[in-house]
Design an enzyme around this catalytic site. Structure first.
Site, PDB file in Angstrom:
ATOM      1  N   ASP A  13       0.445  -6.121  -4.546  1.00 39.02           N
ATOM      2  CA  ASP A  13       1.650  -5.291  -4.398  1.00 39.02           C
ATOM      3  C   ASP A  13       2.921  -6.022  -4.794  1.00 39.02           C
ATOM      4  O   ASP A  13       3.993  -5.771  -4.222  1.00 39.02           O
ATOM      5  CB  ASP A  13       1.791  -4.753  -2.958  1.00 39.02           C
ATOM      6  N   GLY A  15       4.360  -5.785  -7.624  1.00 39.93           N
ATOM      7  CA  GLY A  15       5.110  -5.028  -8.630  1.00 39.93           C
ATOM      8  C   GLY A  15       4.593  -5.319 -10.031  1.00 39.93           C
ATOM      9  O   GLY A  15       5.338  -5.240 -11.014  1.00 39.93           O
ATOM     10  N   LYS A  16       3.299  -5.609 -10.128  1.00 42.97           N
ATOM     11  CA  LYS A  16       2.703  -5.920 -11.437  1.00 42.97           C
ATOM     12  C   LYS A  16       2.799  -4.734 -12.380  1.00 42.97           C
ATOM     13  O   LYS A  16       3.034  -4.896 -13.561  1.00 42.97           O
ATOM     14  CB  LYS A  16       1.216  -6.278 -11.284  1.00 42.97           C
ATOM     15  N   LYS A  18       4.950  -2.384 -12.889  1.00 43.74           N
ATOM     16  CA  LYS A  18       6.200  -2.229 -13.634  1.00 43.74           C
ATOM     17  C   LYS A  18       6.298  -3.281 -14.757  1.00 43.74           C
ATOM     18  O   LYS A  18       6.672  -2.954 -15.886  1.00 43.74           O
ATOM     19  CB  LYS A  18       7.398  -2.378 -12.686  1.00 43.74           C
ATOM     20  N   ASN A  38      -9.022   0.360  -5.723  1.00 47.09           N
ATOM     21  CA  ASN A  38      -8.312  -0.214  -4.571  1.00 47.09           C
ATOM     22  C   ASN A  38      -6.899  -0.598  -5.005  1.00 47.09           C
ATOM     23  O   ASN A  38      -6.000  -0.733  -4.190  1.00 47.09           O
ATOM     24  CB  ASN A  38      -9.057  -1.423  -3.986  1.00 47.09           C
ATOM     25  N   GLY A  40      -3.248  -0.034  -6.985  1.00 43.45           N
ATOM     26  CA  GLY A  40      -2.374   1.116  -7.197  1.00 43.45           C
ATOM     27  C   GLY A  40      -1.100   0.634  -7.853  1.00 43.45           C
ATOM     28  O   GLY A  40      -0.439  -0.262  -7.344  1.00 43.45           O
ATOM     29  N   HIS A  41      -0.825   1.160  -9.016  1.00 46.17           N
ATOM     30  CA  HIS A  41       0.387   0.770  -9.727  1.00 46.17           C
ATOM     31  C   HIS A  41       1.385   1.903  -9.657  1.00 46.17           C
ATOM     32  O   HIS A  41       1.092   3.011 -10.086  1.00 46.17           O
ATOM     33  CB  HIS A  41       0.093   0.488 -11.192  1.00 46.17           C
ATOM     34  N   THR A  42       2.552   1.617  -9.119  1.00 42.06           N
ATOM     35  CA  THR A  42       3.593   2.632  -9.078  1.00 42.06           C
ATOM     36  C   THR A  42       4.595   2.318 -10.174  1.00 42.06           C
ATOM     37  O   THR A  42       5.153   1.225 -10.218  1.00 42.06           O
ATOM     38  CB  THR A  42       4.308   2.606  -7.709  1.00 42.06           C
ATOM     39  N   GLN A 224      -4.585  -6.536  -7.431  1.00 39.61           N
ATOM     40  CA  GLN A 224      -4.477  -7.277  -6.167  1.00 39.61           C
ATOM     41  C   GLN A 224      -3.671  -8.567  -6.404  1.00 39.61           C
ATOM     42  O   GLN A 224      -2.833  -8.583  -7.292  1.00 39.61           O
ATOM     43  CB  GLN A 224      -5.865  -7.578  -5.554  1.00 39.61           C
ATOM     44  N   THR A 239     -10.338  -9.231  -1.069  1.00 41.09           N
ATOM     45  CA  THR A 239     -11.083  -8.197  -1.768  1.00 41.09           C
ATOM     46  C   THR A 239     -12.375  -8.828  -2.297  1.00 41.09           C
ATOM     47  O   THR A 239     -12.631 -10.023  -2.063  1.00 41.09           O
ATOM     48  CB  THR A 239     -10.213  -7.538  -2.856  1.00 41.09           C
ATOM     49  N   ARG A 303      -0.462   2.904   3.651  1.00 43.98           N
ATOM     50  CA  ARG A 303      -0.236   2.111   4.865  1.00 43.98           C
ATOM     51  C   ARG A 303       1.056   1.303   4.765  1.00 43.98           C
ATOM     52  O   ARG A 303       1.429   0.850   3.688  1.00 43.98           O
ATOM     53  CB  ARG A 303      -1.386   1.116   5.067  1.00 43.98           C
ATOM     54  N   LEU A 332      14.105  -8.197  -6.163  1.00 40.86           N
ATOM     55  CA  LEU A 332      15.152  -9.108  -5.695  1.00 40.86           C
ATOM     56  C   LEU A 332      16.290  -8.339  -5.026  1.00 40.86           C
ATOM     57  O   LEU A 332      16.920  -8.825  -4.088  1.00 40.86           O
ATOM     58  CB  LEU A 332      15.679  -9.913  -6.905  1.00 40.86           C
ATOM     59  N   VAL A 414      15.291  -5.967 -10.614  1.00 37.97           N
ATOM     60  CA  VAL A 414      16.241  -5.623  -9.546  1.00 37.97           C
ATOM     61  C   VAL A 414      16.171  -4.137  -9.166  1.00 37.97           C
ATOM     62  O   VAL A 414      17.094  -3.606  -8.558  1.00 37.97           O
ATOM     63  CB  VAL A 414      17.690  -6.022  -9.940  1.00 37.97           C
TER      64      VAL A 414
HETATM   65  P1  IMP Z   1     -10.930  -3.710  -0.560  1.00 44.37           P
HETATM   66  O1  IMP Z   1     -10.457  -4.286  -1.853  1.00 44.37           O
HETATM   67  O2  IMP Z   1     -10.739  -2.225  -0.470  1.00 44.37           O
HETATM   68  O3  IMP Z   1     -12.319  -4.139  -0.191  1.00 44.37           O
HETATM   69  O4  IMP Z   1      -9.974  -4.296   0.624  1.00 44.37           O
HETATM   70  C1  IMP Z   1     -10.008  -5.680   0.998  1.00 44.37           C
HETATM   71  C2  IMP Z   1      -8.614  -6.176   1.311  1.00 44.37           C
HETATM   72  O5  IMP Z   1      -7.843  -6.242   0.112  1.00 44.37           O
HETATM   73  C3  IMP Z   1      -7.811  -5.313   2.286  1.00 44.37           C
HETATM   74  O6  IMP Z   1      -6.987  -6.143   3.084  1.00 44.37           O
HETATM   75  C4  IMP Z   1      -6.951  -4.468   1.372  1.00 44.37           C
HETATM   76  O7  IMP Z   1      -5.787  -4.014   2.001  1.00 44.37           O
HETATM   77  C5  IMP Z   1      -6.643  -5.486   0.271  1.00 44.37           C
HETATM   78  N1  IMP Z   1      -6.327  -4.864  -1.015  1.00 44.37           N
HETATM   79  C6  IMP Z   1      -7.175  -4.303  -1.887  1.00 44.37           C
HETATM   80  N2  IMP Z   1      -6.528  -3.869  -2.962  1.00 44.37           N
HETATM   81  C7  IMP Z   1      -5.237  -4.159  -2.788  1.00 44.37           C
HETATM   82  C8  IMP Z   1      -4.057  -3.983  -3.591  1.00 44.37           C
HETATM   83  O8  IMP Z   1      -4.087  -3.472  -4.718  1.00 44.37           O
HETATM   84  N3  IMP Z   1      -2.902  -4.443  -3.039  1.00 44.37           N
HETATM   85  C9  IMP Z   1      -2.855  -5.047  -1.836  1.00 44.37           C
HETATM   86  N4  IMP Z   1      -3.915  -5.239  -1.064  1.00 44.37           N
HETATM   87  C10 IMP Z   1      -5.098  -4.799  -1.534  1.00 44.37           C
END
Ligand code: IMP
Length: 431
Positions: A13, A15-16, A18, A38, A40-42, A224, A239, A303, A332, A414
């Site tokens: 998370d 900010g990759k 962008k 797992n 997610g890029h916003t 990740q 992960t 979350r 920043l 920024v």
């Molecule tokens: P999993 O990848 O769903 O098995 O989750 C394992 C751990 O990695 C958990 O703590 C998730 O919240 C975290 N996680 C998985 N993908 C991301 C991501 O893209 N960003 C931040 N945390 C992640």
């Protein structure tokens, strides 16, 4: 010619999305090499928010995008994403998106097992995203997985799934107390999806290799972050894939000599979703303020993210593990308005300084961060486009990060929009 790996240096998370979106303007290929939905890029493009989980964000720039062999892919999610992006007028056809035949397929039982296990663990849960990532990688390692090459060959698919199905249902019912899955229904549903996805399936390694030989520039997009890496992260709160830069080679099928640089994305503070120790976590008003101002909610699960000060022990760990050649500092602007800022320069454990990230989570949980306090800035910096126009205290903060990391900052972000960025060095343009 430049082939750059972009990875997260913290717990994801950063900010990759962008930065990848921005730099892919100058690349020809954008390649994902690990993880699954797992991630997610916003991205914010012309004021509109676009979230992708599987399709590399370079698709927004009209680049050829690749899903490498190192991914675990949920075909249902991928098809939904293709439809969602197509609905937004983005070309996601087989000419633009290529899925490696060796990538693994997430099956319904992987998702059910992921949920069921987390529920069973109660307080000790990892806090996974529940997308079936871990169970799918597990089957890959135990050689019981289903690859895209199997998915699109019906007979092979039925054979592969048939070989494991009794065991999966037994485990679901008897151990996790969940409903069994209907094999025939599931296989039929997957074959329908296979028919739609077949034109996308190809040998990604070969295509990238040929592209590089023809002088194409490649951006490898990590998902990740380094401290969620299965080997080097805060195990077991990690992960199931290797998130470090070296895995760009393995997960995309390219040799290490093709990589010309590694850009580490660093959020100007630290966040983490899910469980696990986090030495610089803030439990006070400042933490709340950063969480709100930075809209720190997971793009995949929604979350609330835990927030804390910038941790240089973590960043130095990332510099070493990834051979970082440069840094991109994101968000920043979120730190604006704080009277002072802390940077964690080391940990104190049992009265002694600990400069390297410990493997034991018990040790990590008992570490006290050693802070250096710097003056903050009150100005809103989100409108600044020239690095030299940044307030002196902001520049001092950045300079200190460079000194402590031993690496230079190449990009400063920024704000969420494409234009809210200062690019000091762009390897793709200089190449
Ligand atoms: P999993 O990848 O769903 O098995 O989750 C394992 C751990 O990695 C958990 O703590 C998730 O919240 C975290 N996680 C998985 N993908 C991301 C991501 O893209 N960003 C931040 N945390 C992640």
């Amino acid at each position: 010619m430049a082939n750059i790996v972009i990875i997260g240096t913290q717990w994801g998370d950063e900010g990759k999305g962008k930065i990848v979106d921005l730099l892919s303007e100058h690349a020809d290929y954008v390649v994902r090499f690990q993880g699954g939905n797992n991630a997610g890029h916003t991205m914010v493009v012309e004021g509109e928010q676009i979230i992708s989980h599987l399709v590399p964000s370079g698709i927004l720039q009209g680049k050829t995008c690749f899903i490498g062999n190192g991914l675990v892919v949920d075909p249902e999610v991928l098809l939904k994403e293709i439809d969602y992006l197509t609905g937004k007028g983005i070309d996601v056809g087989p000419e633009k998106l290529k899925i490696c035949e060796k990538a693994h397929v997430i099956m319904p039982y992987h998702k059910a097992i992921d949920h069921g296990r987390e529920k069973l663990k109660g307080d000790k849960k990892i806090g996974t995203t529940g997308r079936g990532i871990g169970p799918c990688y597990e089957d890959k390692a135990t050689r019981r997985g289903v690859r895209f090459v199997d998915l699109i060959a019906e007979e092979d698919f039925r054979e592969r799934v048939g070989a494991v199905f009794a065991e999966k249902n037994f485990y679901l019912k008897e151990f996790l107390a969940l409903d069994e899955i209907d094999a025939e229904e599931m296989m039929d549903q997957y074959q329908e999806m296979a028919a739609r996805l077949a034109p996308y399936v190809t040998n990604v390694s070969v295509l990238i290799y040929e592209g590089i030989l023809e002088g194409r520039q490649v951006l490898f997009e990590g998902a990740q972050g380094t401290h969620l890496d299965i080997d080097h992260g805060t195990y077991p709160y990690v992960t199931s894939s290797s998130t470090v830069s070296g895995n760009a080679c393995c997960g995309a099928g390219v040799g290490p000599m093709e990589i010309t640089g590694v850009l580490g994305i660093v959020k100007a503070y630290t966040t983490r979703v899910g469980a696990g120790p986090f030495p610089t976590e803030l439990f006070d008003d400042i933490g709340d303020r950063i969480q709100k101002k930075g809209s720190e909610f997971g793009a995949t699960t929604g979350r609330k993210r835990r927030c804390g000060w910038l941790d240089m022990v973590i960043l130095r760990n990332s510099v070493r593990l990834n051979s970082l050649t440069g840094l991109a500092i994101t968000k920043l602007d979120v730190l604006g308005g704080l009277e002072w800022l802390n940077i964690c320069t080391g940990y104190e454990y049992q009265g002694k300084a600990l400069n390297n990230f410990p493997a034991s989570l018990k040790v990590l949980a008992a570490c006290n961060p050693i802070y250096e306090t710097l003056p903050g800035w009150s100005e809103d910096i989100s409108g600044i486009r020239d690095f030299n126009d940044l307030p002196q205290h902001t520049r001092n903060y950045l300079k200190r990060i460079e000194e402590l990391a031993g690496t230079t900052i190449e990009i400063v972000s920024v704000g969420p929009g494409r234009h809210e960025t200062m690019i000091l060095k762009n390897h793709f343009v200089e190449a």
